[in-house]
Design an enzyme around this catalytic site. Structure first.
Site, mmCIF file in Angstrom:
data_model
loop_
_atom_site.group_PDB
_atom_site.id
_atom_site.type_symbol
_atom_site.label_atom_id
_atom_site.label_comp_id
_atom_site.label_asym_id
_atom_site.label_seq_id
_atom_site.Cartn_x
_atom_site.Cartn_y
_atom_site.Cartn_z
ATOM 1 C CD1 TRP A 64 -3.124 2.777 1.064
ATOM 2 C CD2 TRP A 64 -5.237 3.473 0.836
ATOM 3 N NE1 TRP A 64 -3.651 2.905 2.318
ATOM 4 C CE2 TRP A 64 -4.951 3.333 2.215
ATOM 5 C CE3 TRP A 64 -6.514 3.911 0.459
ATOM 6 C CZ2 TRP A 64 -5.874 3.603 3.209
ATOM 7 C CZ3 TRP A 64 -7.436 4.179 1.448
ATOM 8 C CH2 TRP A 64 -7.114 4.032 2.805
ATOM 9 C CG HIS A 76 -3.443 -1.087 3.766
ATOM 10 N ND1 HIS A 76 -4.378 -0.104 3.987
ATOM 11 C CD2 HIS A 76 -4.075 -1.985 2.990
ATOM 12 C CE1 HIS A 76 -5.503 -0.406 3.373
ATOM 13 N NE2 HIS A 76 -5.353 -1.544 2.755
ATOM 14 N NE ARG A 88 0.574 2.230 0.842
ATOM 15 C CZ ARG A 88 0.465 2.997 1.931
ATOM 16 N NH1 ARG A 88 0.781 4.274 1.857
ATOM 17 N NH2 ARG A 88 0.019 2.478 3.052
ATOM 18 C CD GLN A 119 1.456 -0.202 6.371
ATOM 19 O OE1 GLN A 119 0.602 -1.069 6.410
ATOM 20 N NE2 GLN A 119 1.216 1.025 5.992
ATOM 21 C CB VAL A 125 -10.531 3.846 12.108
ATOM 22 C CG1 VAL A 125 -9.704 2.581 12.224
ATOM 23 C CG2 VAL A 125 -9.785 4.908 11.327
ATOM 24 C CB ALA A 175 -7.383 -0.918 13.692
#
Lengths: 345, 677
Positions: free
Chosen positions: A156, A173, A199, A213, A258, A312
């Site tokens: 990122w 995000h 970003r 987003q 995740v 997610a």
């Protein structure tokens, strides 16, 4: 009686034919059937006649009267109709001329896209929540299992606020809201988080430094949420959003928050999977990162990970809007150009 | 990262499917193959290695392992006689590692009598297709071995190592080194170097130095294969601004076991390409292989996470295909993680291995079953939707502006830069500060759109940022009307739209307060001082409305009229949420009387209406100003005309009653010294 009824009738009809206006007809009517009209006079003078003569002449005169009344009525109607038509013609409007009403404004295409996404997920029971645009390092990275000094941070490109030591940044995000929500709520739940993110990137037709987003998070405490569930939910979303059967594929990917992690592609809406410039000839478009929530995230927000399963996902809204409305350049969204914006109702 | 299909095939026992088929398998189960290029009789894959698998899969053997697992085949490695760790046998080289944490394995081997020359064509072509330049046969061999095994290695000229002593130590502050490409670096005490007795030979794990460079005159060489602490490499690399293939790998951690594999391959390759002999003895400071990690996996849990029914046997076969060892343990499985898989820490990581090898595409989608609690209504979202619908129906176009502004604009708008949030790393100078209000960028929207329109109306709902805000940021609604010419009518249009918006939210107690304190004036100093007001709901300040200060507009190169209203979104939502109470409508008729009043100039309509309302009382339902007149030459006074609307809730008013009321009103007016026309 000295009235030749045939002659009188012909006279009256002749005069009526020549009449153009309603008042002409009125005048002629008065001449024949008015108080001092010819026929009325004759009818009055019947008094002096004998009973038999009266009867004959009376019948004839009344017959003439009736016939003339009919003719007058008819002619009157004719003239009224044509005078009305003439009048109407004078008042003709060109209905194709532009209207005076102020034009409607417009809703931004991203607003429309987010609304639609909210509706689709809402119909599946997802609650919409929103979070701040300035975030702190903990919510944006650490709570999501992205420690500092870790190569994963390089994924990122972050805008930091001065002074850097305060650890404040513009969220990269919408995932930090996952952490915020979980700190205040217990499972089971399902939420979506739409929002503006930032970003540090070079801008071009498909990249901007700020964009939208939509994050999704579904967690249950009875060990029941699975990858199979995620596939079904996301299939449903895309079919409804694009209003057709959409082929989806899941392939392995990596995000620190995740495990397992995947990337979700849909078959290219432009070429239907055959390969084109939109999908770089692959037939697939990358739509979102997703996965099963990492136990470290549960631990960071104070949950006991045992028995918790959840998925997610995070998808780019601008990208979806560009696909839906066939817009070629993401920078148009932030241009403020009303020639572009006013096309969206 | 680029990979050669032919090299991958070398390490897989069965014949691989054709390139595109293999690419698809890898994409769907391991890593995305982004591009395939045919080069000669080979195919070059560009693979997006996932960041958490760089340590084991940024190598041809790593990819071959995946390919073998996916094609029911096996990894094929040439059996090599293991080297013996026997430092005593290497008489002219010693290695001393001074920091065992930063470098916990250092392997060195010596090859004597090599001939350094150009690499053979096959090697040059291969390196070229994988994105590397050919240097000479020895250096190329080291790069090739790195690409195959994943272990970065370095080659030194033994003769140039002073006293044959290799020290792995931290640099001294200010110590310098000239690297192979002639660049000089100044090091500090946090940086690890490979040095000899006198000075440094290489920046450890990052780049070699010129001092012990291998050249055509080199005869005896030292091969280095080591493990360095990833964080140290990362920090040093960043500080020096020096990023290499080696540093990239070490940053992501290279499994310690790769050192021996790497050096074995390198030795045999150099012997083949450059001649020379090694006696298969190495120096190895490794304290021993780490104990292997053992985890448990519960097939039921794995099945629950994936949404599948998985048998123990299936899990065993999938894990074994990538060299994980398994052992039954009741209902669960004990799994031994291979030493090159540094990313496997817990059961979830094993579940991912099982899931991806099984194939996510093979998991049948299944809708979740859960309690039917409907989602909570998001109040802010609901009212924001109402606001946007009302404004767009009124004729405004919704805009989304950048959240950033330039320092110059901030100055033009008379903001103090210290009050604004500033970025450490703005995208460019124009975007250095976070926007303190919506108006600033909306003025630009007006300017841009007036280029092709005589008038334009835009609105925005978004966040603004000020250091003084408790939450750092605040949601706002902004509406703006711009026109090529300035007309005071535009203000009243904007006021109308604002009222229409607020009424649409059920808010009617609207007040425009233009008597501002010094502080309030300062806060609104970017607005025309005689054409600005605070917007209030009852006593609550919710925003401002007015014309942008002409000097601000001028500084921003805006020509024409710019009228803006900006309101606090949170306050609007709070107020809108309050219960609406309706008053019953009267069924009795209204009576209307007109009145015309002459007042001194600068008397506000508001104050005349107050006086009228005071006189009229409850039965005066509404006062509607329908005319305002001021002669150009008359600088003393103005005249205002009103419809007075009388209505009672319970009866029809008689003329006498109404006359009474108008009489009272006229008295009140005369008391103020105003004239009635």
């Amino acid at each position: 009686m000295n009235l030749d009824t045939e002659k009188v009738k012909k006279e009256a009809e002749y005069e009526l034919e020549k009449a153009r206006e309603i008042h002409d007809v009125d005048a002629i009517w008065r001449k024949y059937l008015g108080r001092k009209g010819k026929i009325t006079q004759e009818l009055r003078e019947l008094k002096v006649l004998s009973k038999e003569e009266k009867k004959g002449a009376g019948e004839e005169l009344n017959r003439l009267k009736d016939e003339l009344e009919k003719v007058f009525k008819f002619r009157m109607a004719q003239i009224e109709q044509s005078s009305y038509e003439e009048k109407a013609k004078k008042e003709w409007l060109d209905v194709s001329r532009p209207s005076v009403a102020k034009p409607r404004g417009s809703i931004h295409p991203i607003t429309k896209t987010v609304r639609e996404m909210r509706e689709i997920f809402g119909s599946m029971g997802f609650e919409a929540v929103e979070g701040p645009e300035i975030e702190d390092e903990w919510h944006n990275f650490e709570a999501l299992n992205i420690p500092s000094d870790h190569p994963a941070r390089d994924l990122w490109d972050t805008f930091w606020l001065k002074p850097k030591d305060d650890g404040l940044l513009l969220r990269t995000h919408t995932s930090p809201m996952q952490a915020r929500y979980m700190k205040e709520n217990n499972p089971p739940f399902r939420i979506i988080v739409p929002g503006r993110v930032f970003r540090y990137e070079a801008t071009d037709a498909s990249h901007e430094i700020q964009f939208y987003q939509l994050e999704g998070l579904m967690v249950s405490d009875d060990h029941k949420i699975s990858v199979a569930n995620f596939r079904a939910v996301i299939n449903e979303f895309f079919s409804r959003f694009f209003n057709r059967d959409v082929k989806i594929r899941l392939r392995p990917s990596y995000f620190p928050f995740v495990e397992p992690g995947f990337e979700v592609d849909i078959n290219c809406v432009s070429c239907d999977g055959d390969g084109c410039s939109v999908c770089s000839q692959t037939g697939w478009l990358e739509m979102m990162g997703a996965g099963m929530v990492h136990p470290k995230v549960y631990e960071a927000v104070g949950y006991n990970p045992a028995n918790l399963t959840g998925f997610a996902f995070g998808m780019g809204v601008d990208r979806l809007a560009m696909m839906k409305y066939k817009i070629g350049d993401v920078r148009l969204f932030y241009s403020g150009d009303t020639r572009f914006l006013s096309q969206f109702r | 990262m680029r990979f050669s299909y032919n090299i991958i095939q070398k390490f897989v026992s069965k014949e691989l499917p054709e390139a595109h088929k293999l690419a698809k398998l890898l994409t769907m189960h391991s890593f995305e193959v982004e591009e395939i290029e045919k080069v000669g009789n080979d195919h070059i894959f560009d693979i997006d290695i996932l960041p958490n698998r760089a340590h084991d899969s940024a190598s041809h053997i790593g990819i071959a392992r995946e390919a073998a697992a996916l094609t029911d085949s096996m990894l094929k490695k040439e059996p090599v006689a293991p080297f013996l760790n026997d430092p005593s046998k290497i008489k002219d080289l010693t290695v001393k590692v001074e920091d065992n944490y930063l470098c916990d394995r250092y392997m060195a081997a010596v090859i004597r009598s090599v001939e350094v020359k150009d690499s053979p064509e096959w090697l040059r072509e291969l390196l070229g297709s994988l994105g590397l330049k050919s240097i000479n046969n020895v250096v190329d061999a080291a790069n090739y071995a790195m690409l195959v095994t994943g272990q970065p290695m370095h080659v030194f000229d033994l003769a140039k190592i002073e006293a044959g002593q290799i020290h792995v130590r931290l640099a001294q502050k200010g110590e310098t080194i000239e690297t192979l490409d002639g660049t000089g670096y100044i090091l500090d005490g946090s940086m690890l170097v490979i040095a000899d007795k006198e000075s440094s030979l290489a920046i450890a794990g990052i780049k070699g130095g010129k001092k012990a460079e291998v050249s055509s005159s080199t005869r005896n060489i030292v091969l280095e294969a080591a493990h360095f602490d990833p964080l140290s490499i990362r920090n040093t690399s960043r500080k020096l601004g020096l990023h290499t293939d080696a540093s990239w790998r070490f940053e992501r951690d290279v499994p310690r076991v790769f050192a021996s594999e790497g050096i074995q391959l390198l030795v045999s390759l150099i012997e083949e390409l450059a001649g020379g002999k090694t006696d298969k003895k190495t120096i190895d400071t490794y304290s021993g292989p780490d104990t292997k990690k053992v985890l448990a996996i519960d097939p039921a849990h794995a099945g629950a996470v994936l949404g599948l029914k998985l048998t123990k046997e299936k899990i065993v076969s999938l894990l074994r295909s990538i060299e994980f060892e398994t052992e039954d343990e009741g209902d669960k499985l004990k799994v031994t993680v291979p030493p090159f898989r540094l990313d496997i820490e817990r059961e979830e990581d094993l579940i991912e291995e099982v899931g991806r090898l099984f194939g996510y595409e093979n998991i049948e989608p299944k809708m979740p079953v859960t309690a039917l609690y409907p989602p909570k209504r998001n109040i802010k979202t609901y009212w924001m939707g109402q606001i946007k619908d009302i404004l767009s129906a009124s004729g405004f176009n919704e805009v989304y502006n950048y959240s950033f502004v330039s320092g110059e604009s901030a100055d033009n708008w008379m903001f103090d830069r210290d009050d604004l949030w500033e970025l450490e790393n703005p995208a460019n100078e124009e975007l250095r500060y976070m926007r303190p209000n919506l108006a600033l960028r909306m003025l630009k929207n007006l300017k841009d759109n007036l280029k092709f329109s005589d008038s334009t109306m835009v609105f925005e709902v978004g966040e603004v940022f000020l250091k003084e805000l408790k939450d750092r940021e605040e949601g706002r609604v902004g509406l703006a009307i711009g026109s090529k010419t300035i007309s005071e009518n535009t203000f009243f249009e904007l006021k109308g739209y604002m009222e229409h918006l607020l009424n649409g939210l059920g808010l009617t107690d609207i007040l425009l307060d233009d008597s501002l304190t010094r502080d309030e004036k300062r806060i609104l100093r970017f607005m025309h001082p005689a054409r600005v007001a605070q917007v209030k709901l009852g006593e609550d300040f919710i925003g401002f409305i007015g014309q942008v200060h002409p000097s601000v507009a001028g500084a921003e190169n805006f020509k024409g009229g710019a009228f803006i209203c900006e309101l606090n979104l949170t306050k609007l939502v709070e107020e809108a949420e309050k219960e609406e109470i309706y008053s019953p409508v009267s069924i009795f008729p209204q009576s209307v009387r007109d009145i015309s009043v002459i007042v001194p100039k600068y008397t506000k309509a508001d104050s005349v209406i107050s006086v009228i309302e005071a006189g009229g009382g409850k039965l005066l339902r509404d006062v509607d100003m329908f005319d305002y007149y001021q002669e150009a030459q008359n600088t003393e006074s103005a005249s205002m005309a009103f419809h007075l609307i009388f209505q009672a809730p319970d009866r029809t008013l008689k003329s006498e009653e109404i006359n009474n009321l108008t009489g009272r009103i006229e008295r009140e007016i005369k008391n103020k010294g105003w004239e009635i026309k």
